[in-house]
Design a protein around this motif. Structure first.
Motif, short mmCIF file in Angstrom:
data_model
loop_
_atom_site.label_atom_id
_atom_site.label_comp_id
_atom_site.label_asym_id
_atom_site.label_seq_id
_atom_site.Cartn_x
_atom_site.Cartn_y
_atom_site.Cartn_z
N LEU A 6 0.84 -1.20 0.00
CA LEU A 6 0.00 0.00 0.00
C LEU A 6 0.87 1.26 0.00
O LEU A 6 0.67 2.17 -0.80
CB LEU A 6 -0.92 -0.02 1.23
CG LEU A 6 -1.78 1.22 1.47
CD1 LEU A 6 -2.76 1.45 0.32
CD2 LEU A 6 -2.55 1.08 2.79
N THR A 9 2.67 1.63 -3.38
CA THR A 9 1.77 2.12 -4.44
C THR A 9 1.55 3.63 -4.32
O THR A 9 1.64 4.36 -5.30
CB THR A 9 0.41 1.40 -4.36
OG1 THR A 9 0.64 0.01 -4.59
CG2 THR A 9 -0.57 1.92 -5.39
N ILE A 10 1.27 4.07 -3.10
CA ILE A 10 1.01 5.50 -2.91
C ILE A 10 2.27 6.31 -3.23
O ILE A 10 2.24 7.26 -4.01
CB ILE A 10 0.54 5.80 -1.47
CG1 ILE A 10 -0.82 5.13 -1.21
CG2 ILE A 10 0.42 7.31 -1.25
CD1 ILE A 10 -1.29 5.21 0.24
N ALA A 13 3.24 6.71 -6.86
CA ALA A 13 2.37 7.60 -7.64
C ALA A 13 2.70 9.07 -7.39
O ALA A 13 2.31 9.94 -8.17
CB ALA A 13 0.91 7.33 -7.29
N LEU A 14 3.44 9.34 -6.31
CA LEU A 14 3.68 10.74 -5.94
C LEU A 14 5.03 11.28 -6.41
O LEU A 14 5.20 12.49 -6.53
CB LEU A 14 3.61 10.89 -4.41
CG LEU A 14 2.29 10.55 -3.73
CD1 LEU A 14 2.44 10.60 -2.22
CD2 LEU A 14 1.18 11.50 -4.18
N VAL A 15 5.97 10.38 -6.66
CA VAL A 15 7.35 10.83 -6.89
C VAL A 15 7.71 10.90 -8.38
O VAL A 15 6.99 10.40 -9.23
CB VAL A 15 8.36 9.88 -6.17
CG1 VAL A 15 8.10 9.85 -4.68
CG2 VAL A 15 8.28 8.48 -6.77
N ASP A 16 8.86 11.50 -8.65
CA ASP A 16 9.36 11.55 -10.03
C ASP A 16 10.17 10.31 -10.38
O ASP A 16 10.32 9.98 -11.55
CB ASP A 16 10.24 12.79 -10.22
CG ASP A 16 9.40 14.07 -10.22
OD1 ASP A 16 8.22 13.99 -10.59
OD2 ASP A 16 9.93 15.13 -9.83
N LYS A 45 8.13 15.45 -1.92
CA LYS A 45 6.87 15.01 -2.53
C LYS A 45 6.13 14.01 -1.64
O LYS A 45 4.91 13.90 -1.73
CB LYS A 45 7.14 14.38 -3.90
CG LYS A 45 7.66 15.40 -4.89
CD LYS A 45 7.34 14.96 -6.31
CE LYS A 45 7.70 16.04 -7.31
NZ LYS A 45 9.14 16.36 -7.29
N THR A 53 1.23 15.61 3.10
CA THR A 53 1.22 14.38 2.31
C THR A 53 1.55 13.18 3.20
O THR A 53 0.86 12.17 3.15
CB THR A 53 2.22 14.48 1.14
OG1 THR A 53 1.95 15.70 0.41
CG2 THR A 53 2.09 13.30 0.21
N SER A 56 -1.37 12.33 5.26
CA SER A 56 -2.41 11.64 4.48
C SER A 56 -2.05 10.18 4.24
O SER A 56 -2.92 9.30 4.31
CB SER A 56 -2.64 12.36 3.14
OG SER A 56 -3.12 13.66 3.36
N ILE A 57 -0.78 9.91 3.96
CA ILE A 57 -0.35 8.51 3.77
C ILE A 57 -0.61 7.75 5.08
O ILE A 57 -1.14 6.63 5.06
CB ILE A 57 1.15 8.41 3.39
CG1 ILE A 57 1.42 9.15 2.07
CG2 ILE A 57 1.57 6.94 3.26
CD1 ILE A 57 2.90 9.22 1.68
N GLU B 79 -5.44 -2.33 -2.10
CA GLU B 79 -4.34 -2.67 -1.20
C GLU B 79 -4.62 -2.32 0.26
O GLU B 79 -3.95 -2.81 1.16
CB GLU B 79 -3.04 -2.05 -1.70
CG GLU B 79 -2.38 -2.98 -2.70
CD GLU B 79 -1.44 -2.28 -3.64
OE1 GLU B 79 -1.04 -1.14 -3.34
OE2 GLU B 79 -1.10 -2.87 -4.67
N ALA B 122 -8.00 12.29 3.08
CA ALA B 122 -6.60 11.93 2.83
C ALA B 122 -6.45 11.29 1.45
O ALA B 122 -5.52 11.61 0.70
CB ALA B 122 -6.10 10.98 3.91
N PHE B 125 -6.71 13.96 -1.15
CA PHE B 125 -5.49 14.77 -1.18
C PHE B 125 -4.39 14.04 -1.96
O PHE B 125 -3.74 14.62 -2.82
CB PHE B 125 -5.05 15.08 0.26
CG PHE B 125 -3.81 15.93 0.34
CD1 PHE B 125 -3.89 17.31 0.24
CD2 PHE B 125 -2.56 15.35 0.52
CE1 PHE B 125 -2.75 18.09 0.30
CE2 PHE B 125 -1.42 16.12 0.58
CZ PHE B 125 -1.51 17.50 0.47
#
Lengths: 78, 220
Positions: A6, A9-10, A13-16, A45, A53, A56-57, B79, B122, B125
């Motif tokens: 998890l 995956t998150i 999706a956020l990084v370069d 990021k 961020t 939120s994660i 997930e 969240a 966001f």
């Protein structure tokens, strides 16, 4: 392990640089510790302004861990 | 200022019922066979097929932002171990900026919403962060679960209008509690066409609040 996936995956999706994302897993007193590692340039990021961020994660991760009946803690390594 | 330009109004009370009614009407008129469905089927077979058809064809994302948002939320919800389905909703035709709308439904929706909607907030966001990359068109994102945000938006819009009226009646500036960017936007949009007031956001970061400001207008 699902919670580790998890976070992967998150974060990806956020990084370069998704290929630089890694999540290490340890156990401490029955609590699962996840250590998120990203490319140096991507740290901002996954943390975000005022840590929003990262917060939120953690919120999403905790909801998942409650469903799984486990305790989990997320560290962002730099 | 640009936040004020679109009139989203209370269009978020759309819970999909209208779409469903339209589709049913079309099916009864015998008009729209699904792609790939044999048209020369016998009456009996045709009737059976029609029953098996989903009542409401699922909206298929039409652009890159919507596709990425759907994929991201779908992966994350899976997930998280949640027993839920994730789908994209057709962007509201009234909303000029085509807000991307992703909807979560199913048995674990309450967990996906979380206490006071925190988990949903969240997730939204993170979705916003995931699909809006630097140097590309930025799109607003709504992640909803079982209509939770839609209901909240429409009660927030109703409250905004009530306070808008109060502001006009009393000639006073009304200041909201600090709210998230999206909630502020709902208030701005609800009052965008409201006679006699303008809205603006004041303060920084977590302390940013919407103000409703009465304005003098020449009587029409």
């Amino acid at each position: 392990m699902a919670l580790r996936d998890l976070v992967l995956t998150i974060a990806r999706a956020l990084v370069d640089e998704p290929e630089a994302v890694a999540v290490h897993e340890r156990e401490r007193n029955g609590e699962q510790i996840l250590e998120l590692e990203v490319a140096r340039a991507d740290i901002g990021k996954v943390i975000g302004k005022d840590g929003r961020t990262a917060q939120s994660i953690r919120t999403v991760l905790i909801a998942a861990s409650q469903k799984a009946g486990r305790r989990v803690h997320l560290d962002i390594v730099d | 200022m640009s936040e004020n330009e679109n009139d989203l109004d209370e269009s978020w009370d759309d819970d999909g019922d209208e779409d469903e009614a339209e589709d049913t009407a079309e099916a009864e008129a015998g008009g729209d066979a699904s792609p790939g469905e044999p048209t020369e089927a016998t009456d009996a077979d045709g009737a059976k097929r029609r029953e098996r058809r989903p009542r409401r064809p699922e909206y298929v994302p039409e652009d890159e932002h919507e596709r990425r948002a759907l994929e991201f939320v779908r992966d994350v919800v899976r997930e998280m171990g949640m027993d839920c389905r994730v789908k994209a909703r057709r962007p509201d035709a009234e909303s000029a900026d085509r807000e991307v709308v992703i909807e979560v439904v199913g048995n674990d929706a309450a967990r996906v919403i979380g206490k006071k909607g925190q988990v949903l907030q969240a997730l939204q966001f993170l979705t916003h962060r995931a699909i809006n990359r630097p140097g590309q068109e930025r799109r607003h994102v709504l992640v909803d679960a079982e209509g939770y945000r839609s209901r909240r938006d429409s009660s927030l819009a109703t409250m905004a209008k009530r306070l808008g009226k109060q502001s006009v009646d009393e000639g006073k500036i009304i200041t909201f509690e600090p709210m998230s960017p999206r909630d502020r936007r709902v208030v701005h949009l609800a009052l965008a066409k409201f006679e006699g007031v303008v809205t603006r956001s004041e303060g920084e970061g977590d302390d940013r609040r919407v103000q409703i400001i009465p304005v003098r207008r020449t009587p029409s």
